[in-house]
Design a protein around this motif. Structure first.
Motif, PDB file in Angstrom:
ATOM      1  N   TRP A  29       0.850  -1.209   0.000  1.00  0.00           N
ATOM      2  CA  TRP A  29       0.000   0.000   0.000  1.00  0.00           C
ATOM      3  C   TRP A  29       0.875   1.245   0.000  1.00  0.00           C
ATOM      4  CZ3 TRP A  29      -0.346  -3.618   4.047  1.00  0.00           C
ATOM      5  CH2 TRP A  29       0.190  -3.242   5.274  1.00  0.00           C
ATOM      6  N   TRP A  30       2.025   1.123  -0.610  1.00  0.00           N
ATOM      7  CA  TRP A  30       2.957   2.240  -0.641  1.00  0.00           C
ATOM      8  C   TRP A  30       2.717   3.116  -1.862  1.00  0.00           C
ATOM      9  CZ3 TRP A  30       7.596  -1.347   0.847  1.00  0.00           C
ATOM     10  CH2 TRP A  30       7.581  -1.533   2.240  1.00  0.00           C
ATOM     11  N   THR A  31       1.871   4.108  -1.703  1.00  0.00           N
ATOM     12  CA  THR A  31       1.496   4.972  -2.828  1.00  0.00           C
ATOM     13  C   THR A  31       1.652   6.463  -2.547  1.00  0.00           C
ATOM     14  OG1 THR A  31      -0.804   4.985  -2.118  1.00  0.00           O
ATOM     15  CG2 THR A  31      -0.205   3.287  -3.716  1.00  0.00           C
ATOM     16  N   GLY A  34       6.333   9.823  -0.416  1.00  0.00           N
ATOM     17  CA  GLY A  34       7.509   9.231   0.224  1.00  0.00           C
ATOM     18  C   GLY A  34       7.531   7.713   0.057  1.00  0.00           C
ATOM     19  N   GLU A  35       6.361   7.097   0.239  1.00  0.00           N
ATOM     20  CA  GLU A  35       6.284   5.635   0.127  1.00  0.00           C
ATOM     21  C   GLU A  35       6.642   5.177  -1.289  1.00  0.00           C
ATOM     22  OE1 GLU A  35       2.677   4.680   3.317  1.00  0.00           O
ATOM     23  OE2 GLU A  35       2.182   5.040   1.234  1.00  0.00           O
ATOM     24  N   GLY A  36       6.096   5.902  -2.278  1.00  0.00           N
ATOM     25  CA  GLY A  36       6.343   5.532  -3.679  1.00  0.00           C
ATOM     26  C   GLY A  36       7.820   5.639  -4.022  1.00  0.00           C
ATOM     27  N   GLY A  63      -3.530   4.559   3.295  1.00  0.00           N
ATOM     28  CA  GLY A  63      -2.533   4.404   4.338  1.00  0.00           C
ATOM     29  C   GLY A  63      -2.862   3.272   5.292  1.00  0.00           C
ATOM     30  N   GLY A  64      -1.801   2.710   5.883  1.00  0.00           N
ATOM     31  CA  GLY A  64      -1.987   1.645   6.862  1.00  0.00           C
ATOM     32  C   GLY A  64      -2.535   0.368   6.252  1.00  0.00           C
ATOM     33  N   GLY A  65      -2.692   0.339   4.932  1.00  0.00           N
ATOM     34  CA  GLY A  65      -3.221  -0.867   4.278  1.00  0.00           C
ATOM     35  C   GLY A  65      -4.721  -1.007   4.434  1.00  0.00           C
ATOM     36  N   SER A  87       3.505  -7.158   4.702  1.00  0.00           N
ATOM     37  CA  SER A  87       2.753  -7.539   5.896  1.00  0.00           C
ATOM     38  C   SER A  87       3.505  -7.126   7.155  1.00  0.00           C
ATOM     39  CB  SER A  87       2.538  -9.050   5.928  1.00  0.00           C
ATOM     40  OG  SER A  87       1.918  -9.424   7.148  1.00  0.00           O
ATOM     41  N   HIS A  88       2.730  -6.806   8.191  1.00  0.00           N
ATOM     42  CA  HIS A  88       3.349  -6.548   9.486  1.00  0.00           C
ATOM     43  C   HIS A  88       3.568  -7.876  10.204  1.00  0.00           C
ATOM     44  CE1 HIS A  88       0.967  -2.688   8.878  1.00  0.00           C
ATOM     45  NE2 HIS A  88       2.230  -2.311   8.880  1.00  0.00           N
ATOM     46  N   PRO A  89       4.654  -7.969  10.968  1.00  0.00           N
ATOM     47  CA  PRO A  89       4.858  -9.179  11.758  1.00  0.00           C
ATOM     48  C   PRO A  89       3.796  -9.307  12.847  1.00  0.00           C
ATOM     49  CG  PRO A  89       6.777  -7.705  11.871  1.00  0.00           C
ATOM     50  CD  PRO A  89       5.704  -6.965  11.161  1.00  0.00           C
ATOM     51  N   ALA A 301       6.760  -2.644  11.786  1.00  0.00           N
ATOM     52  CA  ALA A 301       7.761  -3.173  10.853  1.00  0.00           C
ATOM     53  C   ALA A 301       7.076  -3.663   9.575  1.00  0.00           C
ATOM     54  CB  ALA A 301       8.517  -4.317  11.510  1.00  0.00           C
ATOM     55  N   ASP A 302       7.794  -3.550   8.465  1.00  0.00           N
ATOM     56  CA  ASP A 302       7.243  -3.994   7.183  1.00  0.00           C
ATOM     57  C   ASP A 302       8.033  -5.176   6.645  1.00  0.00           C
ATOM     58  OD1 ASP A 302       5.104  -2.080   6.566  1.00  0.00           O
ATOM     59  OD2 ASP A 302       6.703  -0.596   6.609  1.00  0.00           O
ATOM     60  N   GLY A 303       7.312  -6.273   6.434  1.00  0.00           N
ATOM     61  CA  GLY A 303       7.956  -7.457   5.878  1.00  0.00           C
ATOM     62  C   GLY A 303       7.350  -7.834   4.540  1.00  0.00           C
ATOM     63  N   LEU A 335      14.840   6.947   2.600  1.00  0.00           N
ATOM     64  CA  LEU A 335      13.730   7.613   1.907  1.00  0.00           C
ATOM     65  C   LEU A 335      12.397   7.386   2.610  1.00  0.00           C
ATOM     66  CD1 LEU A 335      14.591   6.603  -1.788  1.00  0.00           C
ATOM     67  CD2 LEU A 335      15.179   8.716  -0.593  1.00  0.00           C
ATOM     68  N   LYS A 336      12.303   6.250   3.313  1.00  0.00           N
ATOM     69  CA  LYS A 336      11.006   5.858   3.884  1.00  0.00           C
ATOM     70  C   LYS A 336      10.771   6.452   5.267  1.00  0.00           C
ATOM     71  CE  LYS A 336       7.350   3.039   3.528  1.00  0.00           C
ATOM     72  NZ  LYS A 336       6.593   3.357   4.713  1.00  0.00           N
ATOM     73  N   GLY A 337      11.865   6.858   5.951  1.00  0.00           N
ATOM     74  CA  GLY A 337      11.706   7.377   7.318  1.00  0.00           C
ATOM     75  C   GLY A 337      11.938   6.301   8.358  1.00  0.00           C
ATOM     76  N   VAL A 371      -2.763  -0.811  16.008  1.00  0.00           N
ATOM     77  CA  VAL A 371      -3.323  -0.193  14.798  1.00  0.00           C
ATOM     78  C   VAL A 371      -2.740  -0.859  13.547  1.00  0.00           C
ATOM     79  CG1 VAL A 371      -3.454   1.968  13.482  1.00  0.00           C
ATOM     80  CG2 VAL A 371      -3.664   2.003  15.961  1.00  0.00           C
ATOM     81  N   HIS A 372      -1.472  -1.252  13.628  1.00  0.00           N
ATOM     82  CA  HIS A 372      -0.821  -1.847  12.469  1.00  0.00           C
ATOM     83  C   HIS A 372      -0.676  -3.366  12.610  1.00  0.00           C
ATOM     84  CE1 HIS A 372      -0.265   2.068  10.643  1.00  0.00           C
ATOM     85  NE2 HIS A 372      -0.090   2.489  11.888  1.00  0.00           N
ATOM     86  N   GLY A 373      -1.672  -3.961  13.264  1.00  0.00           N
ATOM     87  CA  GLY A 373      -1.863  -5.408  13.168  1.00  0.00           C
ATOM     88  C   GLY A 373      -0.908  -6.326  13.906  1.00  0.00           C
TER      89      GLY A 373
HETATM   90  C1  BGC Z   1       3.142   0.713   7.120  1.00  0.00           C
HETATM   91  C2  BGC Z   1       4.038   1.800   6.601  1.00  0.00           C
HETATM   92  C3  BGC Z   1       3.186   2.787   5.796  1.00  0.00           C
HETATM   93  C4  BGC Z   1       2.070   3.315   6.667  1.00  0.00           C
HETATM   94  C5  BGC Z   1       1.183   4.338   6.000  1.00  0.00           C
HETATM   95  C6  BGC Z   1       1.956   1.276   7.875  1.00  0.00           C
HETATM   96  O1  BGC Z   1       1.051   0.261   8.168  1.00  0.00           O
HETATM   97  O2  BGC Z   1       3.845  -0.156   7.984  1.00  0.00           O
HETATM   98  O3  BGC Z   1       5.043   1.272   5.775  1.00  0.00           O
HETATM   99  O4  BGC Z   1       3.988   3.808   5.280  1.00  0.00           O
HETATM  100  O5  BGC Z   1       1.263   2.224   7.057  1.00  0.00           O
HETATM  101  O6  BGC Z   1       0.664   3.881   4.801  1.00  0.00           O
END
Ligand code: BGC
Length: 415
Positions: A29-31, A34-36, A63-65, A87-89, A301-303, A335-337, A371-373
């Motif tokens: 969901w990186w659109t 910055g994500e792109g 955002g956040g998927g 996916s988040h761990p 974390a992003d995996g 680039l991603k932060g 929030v991020h699973g």
């Molecule tokens: C992801 C990040 C992403 C953010 C906003 C989070 O769930 O881990 O990589 O940038 O959502 O979209």
């Protein structure tokens, strides 16, 4: 170096072609801006070795998927998986994807590529079940960051030190309100962004031990401490930009850059937006731990996974090897932060924000995000979003707490 890389590409490319695998579908969901840009850096790194593989970028905006995950579920349930997905761990990976059998284990890559020596065990454990590992990390984000427009705060005589408590935060908000400024920027067209504000505020009140107790069921969701956090969250609503529900998280960061709002509480993917817009650290923008959360680091974390029955398995394995490499981490994270998940990356390549985050990760209490699973089953994550939506409208603390008590009971079975 360039010559070596392209020679390697020449050796690899025929292998992929022979298998008829010249495509790779990557789902994320990186659109945002910055994500792109950061995702492109991963693609470029892959393309250096596999120039003949066509990458299909199957990113779904939101955002956040929030919009991507339902699309992914439909594809997985329909037997039409992308080769690899973000996916988040924790609960998200293990509960939603591994448990129903959608993922292939990639444990061997941890040995062949030496990852077992460079990825922190605690993070690898969050992606493993019964001794098998199912994803490789690209990055580690920090969820509990309060960002601010430095020039706007300077202009209004507000200074922020190393720590920022709730009292100071609300005093600053009030000062800004009197100056006619909406202090707190929120973009919750995807409600998760408000839920993130609540998550950070909750941690700020209950602290790391309370966090662990809440998600293990030891502390109840109607505990007086939780209600105190709800009170703070409610008070914050008075300072939020009125167009919050029409904006996405990155548009709220944009509003901060334009000086329309002063603060936003957001994970450090926000830093990716500042970087993309060429904003300067400590000149245009600054950061501090969300009030009350100094010393705690909320991990987001992003995996990436390998789909069972991946249509282009060889290309997908090559993608995962590339993601887990030092080169990819050094290209992507600035680039991603986010900070690198490997421990052997050259830290001098990172700016001041990243240095702050790396030190927070090394010295702080590491906690999973709900929030991020990561911290709770999907049903609870959803119930939390729903309860926040209702609370913003009815402003009733008892209803909010009771909804969460009920949701925790119901999700008990999924633990
Ligand atoms: C992801 C990040 C992403 C953010 C906003 C989070 O769930 O881990 O990589 O940038 O959502 O979209």
């Amino acid at each position: 170096m360039v010559v070596l890389v392209s020679m390697f590409a020449l050796i690899q490319a025929p292998l992929l072609q022979a298998a008829g695998e010249k495509k790779l579908e990557v789902f994320s969901w990186w659109t945002s801006g910055g994500e792109g840009a950061a995702l492109d850096a991963l693609f470029s790194n892959y393309k250096k070795q596999y120039p003949d593989v066509e990458i299909v970028n199957a990113a779904v905006a939101g955002g956040g998927g929030s919009a991507a995950r339902p699309v992914l579920q439909t594809r997985l349930a329909g037997g039409n998986p992308p080769d690899t997905w973000q996916s988040h761990p924790g609960y998200e990976l293990l509960g939603q994807y591994v448990e129903p059998g959608y993922c292939e284990e990639i444990t061997d890559l941890y040995k062949s590529d030496g990852w077992d020596k460079v990825f922190p065990k605690a993070l690898v454990d969050m992606m493993s079940k019964d001794g098998k590992t199912y994803a490789v990390l690209a990055s580690v984000h920090r969820g509990n960051v309060l960002w601010y427009n430095k020039k706007l705060l300077d202009k209004n005589g507000i200074t922020i030190g190393e720590k920022f408590g709730f009292d100071e935060f609300f005093a600053a908000c009030e000062k800004l309100r009197l100056a006619g400024i909406h202090a707190l920027g929120v973009g919750d067209s995807g409600i998760w962004a408000s839920t993130q504000l609540f998550e950070n505020t909750l941690l700020g009140v209950v602290g790391p031990q309370g966090w662990t107790d809440l998600f293990s069921g030891k502390m109840k969701w109607d505990d007086p401490k939780v209600k105190e956090a709800m009170t703070y969250f409610l008070k914050m609503q008075d300072y939020v930009n009125p167009d919050h529900s029409a904006l996405s998280w990155d548009q709220a960061v944009g509003a901060l850059m334009e000086g329309k709002v002063a603060f936003t509480s957001m994970g450090d993917w926000a830093d990716g937006e500042f970087i993309k817009a060429h904003k300067q650290e400590q000149v245009d923008f600054g950061w501090v731990a969300h009030p009350g959360t100094d010393g705690a680091f909320v991990i987001v974390a992003d995996g990436f996974t390998l789909a069972k029955g991946a249509p282009h398995k060889e290309a997908a394995l090559a993608w995962l090897k590339s993601i887990g490499s030092k080169e990819a981490e050094e290209a992507f994270n600035p680039l991603k932060g986010s900070i690198p998940s490997r421990t052997d990356v050259d830290k001098s390549k990172f700016d001041a924000y990243h240095q702050w985050s790396m030190s927070g990760f090394a010295n702080g209490k590491l906690l999973p995000s709900c929030v991020h699973g990561e911290a709770a089953p999907a049903a609870f994550q959803q119930a939390l979003n729903d309860a926040v939506t209702a609370f913003i409208v009815d402003r009733n603390i008892d209803n909010f707490a009771n909804a969460l008590v009920q949701a925790a009971k119901e999700s008990e079975a999924d633990r």
